[in-house]
Design a protein around this motif. Structure first.
Motif, PDB file in Angstrom:
ATOM      1  N   GLY A   1       0.775  -1.227   0.000  1.00 12.32           N
ATOM      2  CA  GLY A   1       0.000   0.000   0.000  1.00 12.32           C
ATOM      3  C   GLY A   1       0.809   1.282   0.000  1.00 12.32           C
ATOM      4  O   GLY A   1       0.247   2.371  -0.081  1.00 12.32           O
ATOM      5  N   ASN A   2       2.127   1.176   0.074  1.00 12.40           N
ATOM      6  CA  ASN A   2       3.001   2.362   0.046  1.00 12.40           C
ATOM      7  C   ASN A   2       3.820   2.337  -1.238  1.00 12.40           C
ATOM      8  O   ASN A   2       4.573   1.397  -1.482  1.00 12.40           O
ATOM      9  N   HIS A   3       3.672   3.394  -2.037  1.00 12.29           N
ATOM     10  CA  HIS A   3       4.288   3.455  -3.356  1.00 12.29           C
ATOM     11  C   HIS A   3       5.236   4.642  -3.428  1.00 12.29           C
ATOM     12  O   HIS A   3       4.846   5.770  -3.166  1.00 12.29           O
ATOM     13  N   ARG A   4       6.486   4.380  -3.803  1.00 15.76           N
ATOM     14  CA  ARG A   4       7.490   5.430  -3.936  1.00 15.76           C
ATOM     15  C   ARG A   4       7.640   5.776  -5.410  1.00 15.76           C
ATOM     16  O   ARG A   4       7.867   4.895  -6.237  1.00 15.76           O
ATOM     17  N   GLY A   5       7.531   7.062  -5.723  1.00 17.65           N
ATOM     18  CA  GLY A   5       7.657   7.532  -7.098  1.00 17.65           C
ATOM     19  C   GLY A   5       9.025   8.124  -7.339  1.00 17.65           C
ATOM     20  O   GLY A   5       9.503   8.947  -6.561  1.00 17.65           O
ATOM     21  N   PHE A   6       9.662   7.689  -8.407  1.00 16.68           N
ATOM     22  CA  PHE A   6      10.996   8.183  -8.737  1.00 16.68           C
ATOM     23  C   PHE A   6      11.112   8.388 -10.233  1.00 16.68           C
ATOM     24  O   PHE A   6      10.360   7.820 -11.021  1.00 16.68           O
TER      25      PHE A   6
ATOM     26  N   VAL B   1      14.609   8.108 -15.341  1.00 18.89           N
ATOM     27  CA  VAL B   1      15.828   8.482 -16.046  1.00 18.89           C
ATOM     28  C   VAL B   1      16.993   8.620 -15.071  1.00 18.89           C
ATOM     29  O   VAL B   1      18.025   7.986 -15.221  1.00 18.89           O
ATOM     30  N   CYS B   2      16.829   9.462 -14.039  1.00 20.81           N
ATOM     31  CA  CYS B   2      17.941   9.744 -13.121  1.00 20.81           C
ATOM     32  C   CYS B   2      17.809   9.033 -11.777  1.00 20.81           C
ATOM     33  O   CYS B   2      18.764   9.017 -11.000  1.00 20.81           O
ATOM     34  N   GLY B   3      16.650   8.451 -11.482  1.00 20.35           N
ATOM     35  CA  GLY B   3      16.466   7.704 -10.244  1.00 20.35           C
ATOM     36  C   GLY B   3      16.113   8.543  -9.027  1.00 20.35           C
ATOM     37  O   GLY B   3      16.005   8.011  -7.928  1.00 20.35           O
ATOM     38  N   ALA B   4      15.933   9.844  -9.199  1.00 15.23           N
ATOM     39  CA  ALA B   4      15.613  10.709  -8.053  1.00 15.23           C
ATOM     40  C   ALA B   4      14.299  10.283  -7.401  1.00 15.23           C
ATOM     41  O   ALA B   4      13.297  10.084  -8.081  1.00 15.23           O
ATOM     42  N   ASN B   5      14.324  10.147  -6.080  1.00 15.25           N
ATOM     43  CA  ASN B   5      13.126   9.830  -5.309  1.00 15.25           C
ATOM     44  C   ASN B   5      12.325  11.104  -5.110  1.00 15.25           C
ATOM     45  O   ASN B   5      12.858  12.093  -4.604  1.00 15.25           O
ATOM     46  N   LEU B   6      11.058  11.087  -5.483  1.00 12.71           N
ATOM     47  CA  LEU B   6      10.257  12.303  -5.499  1.00 12.71           C
ATOM     48  C   LEU B   6       9.193  12.313  -4.411  1.00 12.71           C
ATOM     49  O   LEU B   6       9.256  13.135  -3.502  1.00 12.71           O
ATOM     50  N   ILE B   7       8.216  11.434  -4.553  1.00 11.74           N
ATOM     51  CA  ILE B   7       7.103  11.416  -3.603  1.00 11.74           C
ATOM     52  C   ILE B   7       6.709   9.976  -3.298  1.00 11.74           C
ATOM     53  O   ILE B   7       7.073   9.047  -4.019  1.00 11.74           O
ATOM     54  N   SER B   8       5.936   9.843  -2.234  1.00 18.75           N
ATOM     55  CA  SER B   8       5.312   8.565  -1.898  1.00 18.75           C
ATOM     56  C   SER B   8       3.811   8.778  -1.866  1.00 18.75           C
ATOM     57  O   SER B   8       3.333   9.849  -1.487  1.00 18.75           O
ATOM     58  N   ARG B   9       3.076   7.767  -2.272  1.00 21.33           N
ATOM     59  CA  ARG B   9       1.616   7.804  -2.143  1.00 21.33           C
ATOM     60  C   ARG B   9       1.179   6.567  -1.379  1.00 21.33           C
ATOM     61  O   ARG B   9       1.875   5.542  -1.381  1.00 21.33           O
ATOM     62  N   PHE B  10       0.044   6.684  -0.722  1.00 17.06           N
ATOM     63  CA  PHE B  10      -0.388   5.657   0.219  1.00 17.06           C
ATOM     64  C   PHE B  10      -1.827   5.248  -0.075  1.00 17.06           C
ATOM     65  O   PHE B  10      -2.722   6.107  -0.100  1.00 17.06           O
ATOM     66  N   ASP B  11      -2.059   3.959  -0.284  1.00 17.82           N
ATOM     67  CA  ASP B  11      -3.408   3.480  -0.584  1.00 17.82           C
ATOM     68  C   ASP B  11      -4.405   3.841   0.517  1.00 17.82           C
ATOM     69  O   ASP B  11      -5.535   4.191   0.234  1.00 17.82           O
ATOM     70  N   LYS B  12      -3.950   3.789   1.784  1.00 18.61           N
ATOM     71  CA  LYS B  12      -4.855   4.068   2.903  1.00 18.61           C
ATOM     72  C   LYS B  12      -5.098   5.558   3.113  1.00 18.61           C
ATOM     73  O   LYS B  12      -6.035   5.935   3.809  1.00 18.61           O
ATOM     74  N   HIS B  13      -4.251   6.405   2.546  1.00 20.57           N
ATOM     75  CA  HIS B  13      -4.371   7.855   2.708  1.00 20.57           C
ATOM     76  C   HIS B  13      -4.121   8.544   1.362  1.00 20.57           C
ATOM     77  O   HIS B  13      -3.122   9.251   1.195  1.00 20.57           O
TER      78      HIS B  13
END
Length: 143
Positions: free
Chosen positions: A75-80, A83-95
């Protein structure tokens, strides 16, 4: 733990290669330093500086097609950036109304400062916390 500094009208952020950019039109909340194993592995450092942002206040300015999502825990998804692999945001199924924002990808001063360290039980053994911010073994208590 609450920082009451005024937030800028528009806060901008981007990835390392510049292919992904976003705007935030609202305050950041709950800024903290996370020492959990997943944040350390994901960011390649001793901890992740992060804050919350309302999903309604977040807008991709460009490159949303370059964002790849990884489900780091159920339920926790990390968006990156793919191309460069930079970690940007996380989104959460429960929130779904709140994102977790990596403060390191901001181009502007967010006018918030982390107020505590969390998951210090998982802290990198080679890193010493030297500030006086509150420390929590897991998430800080709510209420």
């Amino acid at each position: 733990m609450t920082d009451t500094r005024e937030h800028p009208a528009v806060l901008r952020g981007s990835c390392l290669c510049g292919g992904v950019a976003f705007d935030i039109r609202g305050p950041l909340t709950g800024a903290l330093y996370c020492h959990c194993r997943m944040c350390r592995k994901s960011h390649g450092t001793a901890f992740r500086a992060r804050a919350g942002v309302a999903a309604a206040d977040f807008r991709w300015a460009r490159g949303d097609d370059l964002v790849t999502w990884f489900e780091s825990s159920p339920g926790n998804h990390r968006g990156f950036c793919r191309v460069c692999g930079a970690n940007l945001i996380s989104r959460f199924d429960k929130h779904p109304d709140v994102y977790g924002l990596a403060l390191g990808v901001l181009d502007d001063d967010p006018n918030v400062r982390p107020g505590c360290h969390v998951f210090v039980a998982d802290k990198a053994p080679w890193f010493e916390i030297t500030d006086t911010l509150p420390r929590f073994e897991g998430f800080p208590p709510t209420g």
